[in-house]
Design an enzyme around this catalytic site. Structure first.
Site, PDB file in Angstrom:
ATOM      1  CG  ASN A  10     102.743  40.836  -8.086  1.00 29.02           C
ATOM      2  OD1 ASN A  10     102.032  40.380  -8.989  1.00 29.02           O
ATOM      3  ND2 ASN A  10     102.379  40.848  -6.813  1.00 29.02           N
ATOM      4  CE  LYS A  12     100.490  43.855  -6.306  1.00 26.13           C
ATOM      5  NZ  LYS A  12     100.181  44.488  -5.037  1.00 26.13           N
ATOM      6  CG  HIS A 100     101.023  38.796  -3.219  1.00 28.88           C
ATOM      7  ND1 HIS A 100     100.017  39.619  -2.786  1.00 28.88           N
ATOM      8  CD2 HIS A 100     102.042  39.595  -3.597  1.00 28.88           C
ATOM      9  CE1 HIS A 100     100.416  40.880  -2.918  1.00 28.88           C
ATOM     10  NE2 HIS A 100     101.634  40.894  -3.405  1.00 28.88           N
ATOM     11  CD  GLU A 102      97.622  42.303  -3.724  1.00 25.87           C
ATOM     12  OE1 GLU A 102      97.725  41.745  -4.834  1.00 25.87           O
ATOM     13  OE2 GLU A 102      98.139  43.411  -3.478  1.00 25.87           O
ATOM     14  CD  GLU A 175     105.506  41.596  -1.662  1.00 27.77           C
ATOM     15  OE1 GLU A 175     105.966  42.341  -2.518  1.00 27.77           O
ATOM     16  OE2 GLU A 175     104.421  40.995  -1.801  1.00 27.77           O
ATOM     17  N   GLY A 181     101.034  48.661  -1.948  1.00 32.99           N
ATOM     18  CA  GLY A 181     100.097  49.497  -2.703  1.00 32.99           C
ATOM     19  C   GLY A 181      99.641  50.737  -1.939  1.00 32.99           C
ATOM     20  CB  SER A 221     105.176  51.437  -1.424  1.00 35.30           C
ATOM     21  OG  SER A 221     103.780  51.241  -1.265  1.00 35.30           O
TER      22      SER A 221
HETATM   23  P1  PGA Z   1     103.452  47.457  -4.523  1.00 38.07           P
HETATM   24  O1  PGA Z   1     103.149  45.891  -4.513  1.00 38.07           O
HETATM   25  O2  PGA Z   1     104.860  47.636  -5.025  1.00 38.07           O
HETATM   26  O3  PGA Z   1     102.427  48.041  -5.433  1.00 38.07           O
HETATM   27  O4  PGA Z   1     103.325  47.932  -3.113  1.00 38.07           O
HETATM   28  C1  PGA Z   1     104.129  44.959  -4.156  1.00 38.07           C
HETATM   29  C2  PGA Z   1     103.534  43.577  -4.173  1.00 38.07           C
HETATM   30  O5  PGA Z   1     102.360  43.424  -3.804  1.00 38.07           O
HETATM   31  O6  PGA Z   1     104.203  42.605  -4.553  1.00 38.07           O
END
Ligand code: PGA
Length: 259
Positions: A10, A12, A100, A102, A175, A181, A221
């Protein structure tokens, strides 16, 4: 039953077209052609990068897929700023991230929106785009202890009105918001507990056979250092990778860990 793992990046809101083409090419260069027999690999760049990235992978013929990060449920019309399922289908997407955290957090996406997007993606299977349905609890919900029920509700809401046959094409990504993140990964046991519970919910909704074939990913992460232990869990069938998917070598190491 054996589920083929899926490792999805992803990206983003990162990578201009020029940067995206370089990253896609680096990923392609690091991959061995026969890996794709045993693991599905896809990257989900911003809309603007989809066609250029698709073209890189198409040229290299490795079979790396491309996915969108979001989609709108109406096929066309006066919805300024939105992108429809037929649009991402024509570009060549085989996956689409839906719901997601976010998007839920910053763009107000509700469980109902997520459900409409899942239904729009699953309704036309002529050239399938598999939804990667994201669920996961906040730190507050985790600390309060009600995270299994919270995630169960999100899964049920996302799949409302979907039948078992269609659901088999979907992917669910667990997630936990507190792990995204932050560098604070869920332990393999924490991730397995919720991924196992998600599969139980899927079994209630769609029956054991369908639930046994639906891939459940972990995201938050995940990196080349922790992927192997996470991917070894019985109900974790791959990963949705954010930060580590922006470095070709790290991303490909995670792909290798899924072999
Ligand atoms: P990350 O993000 O691996 O940077 O924690 C995962 C995601 O948001 O899909």
């Amino acid at each position: 039953m054996a589920r083929k793992p899926l490792i999805a990046g992803n990206w983003k809101m990162n990578e201009t077209i020029g940067e995206a083409v370089v990253l896609a090419q680096e990923i392609s260069n690091e991959m061995e052609p026969d890996w794709l027999d045993d693991v599905d690999v896809a990257v989900c760049p911003p809309f603007t990068d989809l066609k250029p990235v698709y073209t890189v992978f198409e040229f290299d013929k490795l079979g790396v897929g491309v996915g969108a990060q979001n989609v709108y449920w109406e096929p066309s019309g006066a919805y300024t700023g939105e992108i429809s399922v037929p649009m991402i289908r024509e570009i060549g997407c085989s996956y689409c991230i839906v719901g997601h955290s976010e998007r839920r957090q910053y763009f107000g996406e509700t469980n109902e929106d997520v459900n409409k997007k899942v239904c729009a993606l699953l309704s036309d299977r002529t050239q399938p785009i598999d939804p990667i349905v994201c669920v996961g609890e906040s730190l507050a919900v985790r600390e309060e202890g009600s995270y299994i029920g919270f995630v169960d509700d999100q899964v049920r809401a996302a799949f409302a009105g979907v039948d078992a046959e269609a659901a088999k094409s979907a992917v669910v990504a667990y997630e936990p918001v507190w792990a995204i993140g932050t560098g604070r990964t869920a332990t393999p046991e924490q991730a397995q507990e919720v991924c196992g519970a998600i599969r139980e919910t899927l079994a209630v909704l769609f029956g054991q056979v369908a639930a046994a074939s639906i891939r459940v990913l972990y995201g938050g992460s995940m990196n080349e250092g922790n992927a192997e232990l996470l991917l070894a869990q019985p109900d974790i069938d791959g990963g949705l990778i954010g930060g580590a998917s922006l470095k070709a070598r790290s991303f490909v190491q995670i792909v290798k860990a899924a072999l």
